[in-house]
Design a protein around this motif. Structure first.
Motif, PDB file in Angstrom:
ATOM      1  N   ILE A 111      57.785  23.773  29.679  1.00  0.00           N
ATOM      2  CA  ILE A 111      57.032  23.486  28.470  1.00  0.00           C
ATOM      3  C   ILE A 111      56.865  21.982  28.268  1.00  0.00           C
ATOM      4  N   ILE A 112      55.599  21.551  28.142  1.00  0.00           N
ATOM      5  CA  ILE A 112      55.281  20.183  27.738  1.00  0.00           C
ATOM      6  C   ILE A 112      54.887  20.280  26.268  1.00  0.00           C
ATOM      7  N   ALA A 113      55.802  19.912  25.382  1.00  0.00           N
ATOM      8  CA  ALA A 113      55.556  20.035  23.947  1.00  0.00           C
ATOM      9  C   ALA A 113      54.803  18.796  23.468  1.00  0.00           C
ATOM     10  N   GLU A 114      53.704  19.036  22.783  1.00  0.00           N
ATOM     11  CA  GLU A 114      52.814  17.923  22.422  1.00  0.00           C
ATOM     12  C   GLU A 114      52.975  17.512  20.966  1.00  0.00           C
ATOM     13  N   SER A 147      63.552  17.145  17.921  1.00  0.00           N
ATOM     14  CA  SER A 147      63.634  18.597  17.750  1.00  0.00           C
ATOM     15  C   SER A 147      63.025  19.323  18.944  1.00  0.00           C
ATOM     16  N   TYR A 148      61.974  18.774  19.530  1.00  0.00           N
ATOM     17  CA  TYR A 148      61.418  19.335  20.763  1.00  0.00           C
ATOM     18  C   TYR A 148      62.457  19.283  21.884  1.00  0.00           C
ATOM     19  N   THR A 149      63.132  18.160  21.984  1.00  0.00           N
ATOM     20  CA  THR A 149      64.128  17.990  23.046  1.00  0.00           C
ATOM     21  C   THR A 149      65.264  18.997  22.887  1.00  0.00           C
ATOM     22  N   ILE A 198      51.499  22.576  25.393  1.00  0.00           N
ATOM     23  CA  ILE A 198      51.259  23.311  24.141  1.00  0.00           C
ATOM     24  C   ILE A 198      51.471  22.353  22.974  1.00  0.00           C
ATOM     25  N   GLY A 199      50.477  22.263  22.105  1.00  0.00           N
ATOM     26  CA  GLY A 199      50.592  21.373  20.959  1.00  0.00           C
ATOM     27  C   GLY A 199      50.341  22.063  19.643  1.00  0.00           C
ATOM     28  N   GLU A 200      49.108  22.538  19.454  1.00  0.00           N
ATOM     29  CA  GLU A 200      48.734  23.100  18.156  1.00  0.00           C
ATOM     30  C   GLU A 200      49.611  24.275  17.752  1.00  0.00           C
ATOM     31  N   THR A 201      49.964  25.126  18.697  1.00  0.00           N
ATOM     32  CA  THR A 201      50.808  26.283  18.388  1.00  0.00           C
ATOM     33  C   THR A 201      52.106  25.859  17.713  1.00  0.00           C
ATOM     34  N   ARG A 245      61.476  23.984  15.794  1.00  0.00           N
ATOM     35  CA  ARG A 245      61.880  25.369  15.539  1.00  0.00           C
ATOM     36  C   ARG A 245      60.817  26.326  16.081  1.00  0.00           C
ATOM     37  N   ALA A 246      59.535  25.944  15.953  1.00  0.00           N
ATOM     38  CA  ALA A 246      58.458  26.774  16.491  1.00  0.00           C
ATOM     39  C   ALA A 246      58.573  26.899  18.011  1.00  0.00           C
ATOM     40  N   LEU A 247      58.941  25.810  18.680  1.00  0.00           N
ATOM     41  CA  LEU A 247      59.155  25.861  20.128  1.00  0.00           C
ATOM     42  C   LEU A 247      60.318  26.775  20.466  1.00  0.00           C
TER      43      LEU A 247
END
Length: 261
Positions: free
Chosen positions: A47-50, A73-75, A233-236, A245-247
């Protein structure tokens, strides 16, 4: 090149030319090289979180988002890499977002912008990026070749973004990663099936990344089965109050439930 991309890129070229006349990017400091392509290849999720606040097609997404809150939080949630939008007029980002992000995580960072010159690549290196994005729809093959070679000289990897089979003519074998953007640049409609369709056209030795329109771990797993190792993935995530938390929920959904926001 579509009208919207032409408009954005023309503005970007003028912006960069103006800055380059008055600003000389500082020499990139000694830094740890983080390979984004290797991180994705070795990750169980890819996952590449944007991080982005807005987009030309959707307007405001999370206009008050803070890098200092989202990137950590992404990390913690398990991102393999992070993408940071640095374009201001269309995405509400800035190079300072990238610089701050670099102080907050050890995972690879992608500078996502409309890169049209070596000046921007030098900026990326100075502000902590590990990779840059090149958009095939906005560049010629000669430009892609020149900018890729320069990025490599700055110890940066390159993600080349394609939107159609026709753009395969601008594939440069030296790039480290190839992304298939599922968003049509004319209509802004997203079709995750495009990544499945184009997978077989990509060489086996390049790290493949699916971009845009991914809303469930089931979609990610289907793409992984056909050779993709990265999923941008960014907008999601960014439409949620807590993107990290969404990730986490995306990676660990309740049984028989997926995110469709």
């Amino acid at each position: 090149m579509t009208d919207i991309i032409r408009h954005i890129v023309d503005n970007k070229r003028r912006e960069v030319e103006a800055m380059a006349r008055h600003i000389v990017p500082a020499t990139a400091p000694d830094r740890t090289h983080r390979s984004m392509s290797r991180a994705l290849s070795q990750s169980p999720t890819g996952i590449i979180a944007e991080f982005k606040r807005r987009s030309p097609s959707k307007g405001d997404i999370h206009p008050m988002a803070m890098v200092s809150e989202v990137i950590p939080s992404y990390t913690r949630a398990g991102a393999s890499a992070c993408s940071v939008l640095t374009d201001t007029p269309y995405f509400g980002g800035a190079l300072t977002d990238l610089a701050v992000a670099r102080t907050l995580t050890d995972i690879p960072l992608l500078r996502k912008d409309f890169i049209v010159s070596e000046f921007q690549i030098a900026e990326a290196a100075c502000h902590g990026a590990d990779a840059i994005l090149l958009i095939a729809a906005a560049l010629s093959l000669d430009e892609i070749t020149r900018l890729t070679d320069y990025a490599h000289s700055m110890d940066l990897e390159v993600l080349l973004e394609l939107h159609s089979a026709e753009e395969m003519a601008r594939f440069y074998p030296a790039v480290d990663m190839v992304g298939i953007n599922n968003r049509n640049l004319s209509t802004f409609h997203t079709d995750p099936g495009l990544s499945l369709t184009l997978a077989r056209m990509l060489p086996d030795n390049v790290v493949k990344i699916a971009e845009s329109g991914l809303t469930s771990i089931d979609e990610v797993n289907r793409l992984r089965d056909v050779g993709y190792r990265g999923f941008l993935i960014g907008e999601t995530f960014m439409r949620h109050t807590d993107p990290g938390r969404a990730l986490s929920d995306f990676l660990n959904p309740p049984p028989h439930q997926s995110m469709n926001n």
